[in-house]
Design an enzyme around this catalytic site. Structure first.
Site, short mmCIF file in Angstrom:
data_model
loop_
_atom_site.label_atom_id
_atom_site.label_comp_id
_atom_site.label_asym_id
_atom_site.label_seq_id
_atom_site.Cartn_x
_atom_site.Cartn_y
_atom_site.Cartn_z
CB CYS A 108 49.78 60.45 67.93
SG CYS A 108 51.49 59.70 68.32
CB CYS A 119 66.85 58.68 68.57
SG CYS A 119 66.31 56.52 68.75
CB CYS A 122 63.78 61.94 68.93
SG CYS A 122 62.28 61.64 70.02
N1 SAH Z 1 60.27 55.34 70.32
C1 SAH Z 1 59.53 54.49 69.22
C2 SAH Z 1 58.15 55.13 69.21
C3 SAH Z 1 57.94 56.96 69.24
S1 SAH Z 1 59.16 57.79 68.25
C4 SAH Z 1 60.29 55.04 68.18
O1 SAH Z 1 61.33 55.54 67.77
O2 SAH Z 1 60.00 54.48 67.75
C5 SAH Z 1 58.05 57.78 66.81
C6 SAH Z 1 58.64 58.29 65.44
O3 SAH Z 1 58.69 59.21 65.50
C7 SAH Z 1 59.67 57.27 65.43
O4 SAH Z 1 60.20 56.47 63.72
C8 SAH Z 1 61.09 58.64 65.66
O5 SAH Z 1 62.02 57.94 64.22
C9 SAH Z 1 59.80 59.52 65.13
N2 SAH Z 1 60.08 60.89 64.69
C10 SAH Z 1 60.95 61.21 66.00
N3 SAH Z 1 61.59 62.93 66.48
C11 SAH Z 1 61.26 62.93 64.96
C12 SAH Z 1 61.53 64.66 63.89
N4 SAH Z 1 61.92 65.41 64.78
N5 SAH Z 1 60.73 64.55 62.28
C13 SAH Z 1 60.48 63.48 62.02
N6 SAH Z 1 60.13 62.33 62.87
C14 SAH Z 1 60.24 61.98 63.94
FE1 SF4 Z 2 64.24 57.11 69.83
FE2 SF4 Z 2 62.58 59.68 69.92
FE3 SF4 Z 2 61.29 57.02 70.06
FE4 SF4 Z 2 62.43 57.47 71.97
S1 SF4 Z 2 60.95 58.42 71.18
S2 SF4 Z 2 63.25 55.76 71.02
S3 SF4 Z 2 64.65 59.10 70.91
S4 SF4 Z 2 63.11 59.19 68.26
#
Ligand code: SAH
Ligand code: SF4
Length: 354
Positions: A108, A119, A122
């Site tokens: 990853c 978000c 996150c």
């Molecule tokens: N920015 C892109 C790719 C990186 S994040 C995106 O958001 O798609 C990749 C995935 O990790 C996303 O689906 C996101 O929602 C998830 N993710 C982020 N924080 C997380 C958490 N605390 N627990 C589980 N999944 C999480």
């Molecule tokens: Fe959203 Fe985190 Fe993916 Fe950025 S890395 S778009 S904050 S889930």
């Protein structure tokens, strides 16, 4: 020349190597040889490129080198997951995860230091945004992780799988991410088949349209996280710019490698988006589309203002989608003991979380 300012060969596409070597009076195939050393064989330096004449290696080394980003920390989980923290030249820290599975090995990778999308659930988003990563910084993660895995078990033949799901939003760093993905998917480069590479995005529409036109494209995963615009907007501010219905419409016409399905990622947050009614609404939204759902139980951590879903509710949510004929899987938590959630290792190191 000061060695500190030597140009880095690692990360260059074939066309740039061709220009460079033509400038040194070398035939075209020389560039292909260097390219293979960099990516197929993951050579650590110019001196390792043994099918180049000594004189050429010396000339190249005068002002070029092979350099990757620095490994700052490694954490080994009892389940085989390895989390790597890297430090870039400007001090920015990013991370990658190695996940061994029964029939494949997954890496990853990150595309930005931090993430500007923010978000609400996150850690990467919560911890702020620094900058886009360069192609060599993205490729460095893959090369380092492959080397570490190879060192741990040299005879491991399980195929590689790469997911662009680490820190950052890849489609906000389109050119650099694509430059790296082209080398990853090139049979003469890292040779990852497009089917085994997945890019995850919240759906940055102009970039998604560009991606559709690329001659070689990865699989697409769309971060949905809610079945309607209102709830999605509360969790993901990007909804106000690129709305759910437009993102799904764009995904509907995505030409996946070998006719595969688009994945819709859905992080389950207890009592927020994980109720039966959300599952029914999601089923209505996705039924009949060429997509599948990946449910991701939240990886909770100190600064995240949400709780993980109850196990029974995850099962109910999955069952409702299945019942409605929507393909669904639940992501297994991996590397929990080394802080698996996106952004956690980085935060631990900078002292913002424990
Ligand atoms: N920015 C892109 C790719 C990186 S994040 C995106 O958001 O798609 C990749 C995935 O990790 C996303 O689906 C996101 O929602 C998830 N993710 C982020 N924080 C997380 C958490 N605390 N627990 C589980 N999944 C999480
Ligand atoms: Fe959203 Fe985190 Fe993916 Fe950025 S890395 S778009 S904050 S889930």
């Amino acid at each position: 020349m000061n060695p500190a300012v030597k140009k880095n060969l690692f990360g260059l596409p074939l066309a740039d190597l061709e220009t460079l070597l033509a400038g040194l009076g070398e035939p075209r195939f020389r560039a292909k040889q260097v390219y293979a050393w960099l990516y197929e064989k993951r050579a650590g330096g110019i001196e390792a490129m043994t099918n180049l004449k000594g004189a050429l290696r010396s000339r190249l080394s005068e002002d070029h080198e092979v350099r990757r980003i620095e490994i700052a920390d490694r954490q080994y989980s009892t389940d085989g997951t390895i989390k790597s923290l890297f430090r870039c030249d400007d001090g920015a820290t990013i991370e990658s995860v190695y996940i061994p599975e029964a029939r494949r090995q997954t890496i990853c990778i990150s595309t930005q230091a931090g993430c500007p999308v923010k978000c609400a659930f996150c850690l990467t988003g919560i911890s702020g945004y620094k900058r886009n990563l360069k192609p060599w910084e993205i490729l460095s993660q893959v090369a380092h992780v492959m080397d570490a895995a190879h060192e741990a078990s040299p005879r491991d033949e399980r195929p590689w799988n790469i997911v662009v799901m680490g820190m950052g939003e890849p489609l906000l760093n389109y050119e650099n991410t694509m430059a790296a993905l082209r080398v990853l998917m090139d049979p003469a480069g890292f040779a990852i088949t497009p089917k085994k590479l997945t890019l995850s995005t919240v759906g940055i529409l102009p970039a998604l349209e560009k991606l559709k036109l690329e001659p070689v494209r990865p699989n697409l995963a769309i971060s949905l996280h809610a079945p309607d615009s209102k709830l999605r907007g509360e969790l993901m501010p990007i909804e106000n710019k690129y709305a759910l219905k437009d993102v799904i419409a764009a995904a509907d016409s995505y030409p996946s490698p070998r006719g595969g399905r688009v994945t819709y990622e859905y992080v389950l947050l207890r009592d927020v988006n994980d109720r039966d009614e959300h599952a029914h609404a999601l089923a209505r939204l996705l039924r009949g589309r060429n997509g599948k759902v990946n449910l991701i139980p939240l990886n909770p951590a100190g600064p995240i203002p949400f709780e993980a879903p109850r196990k029974v509710q995850v099962a109910r949510f999955e069952a409702i989608l299945l019942e409605a004929g929507v393909p669904v899987s639940v992501r297994k938590a991996r590397g929990q003991d080394v802080l698996a959630a996106c952004g956690q290792l980085h935060l631990k190191k900078s002292g913002a979380a424990s």
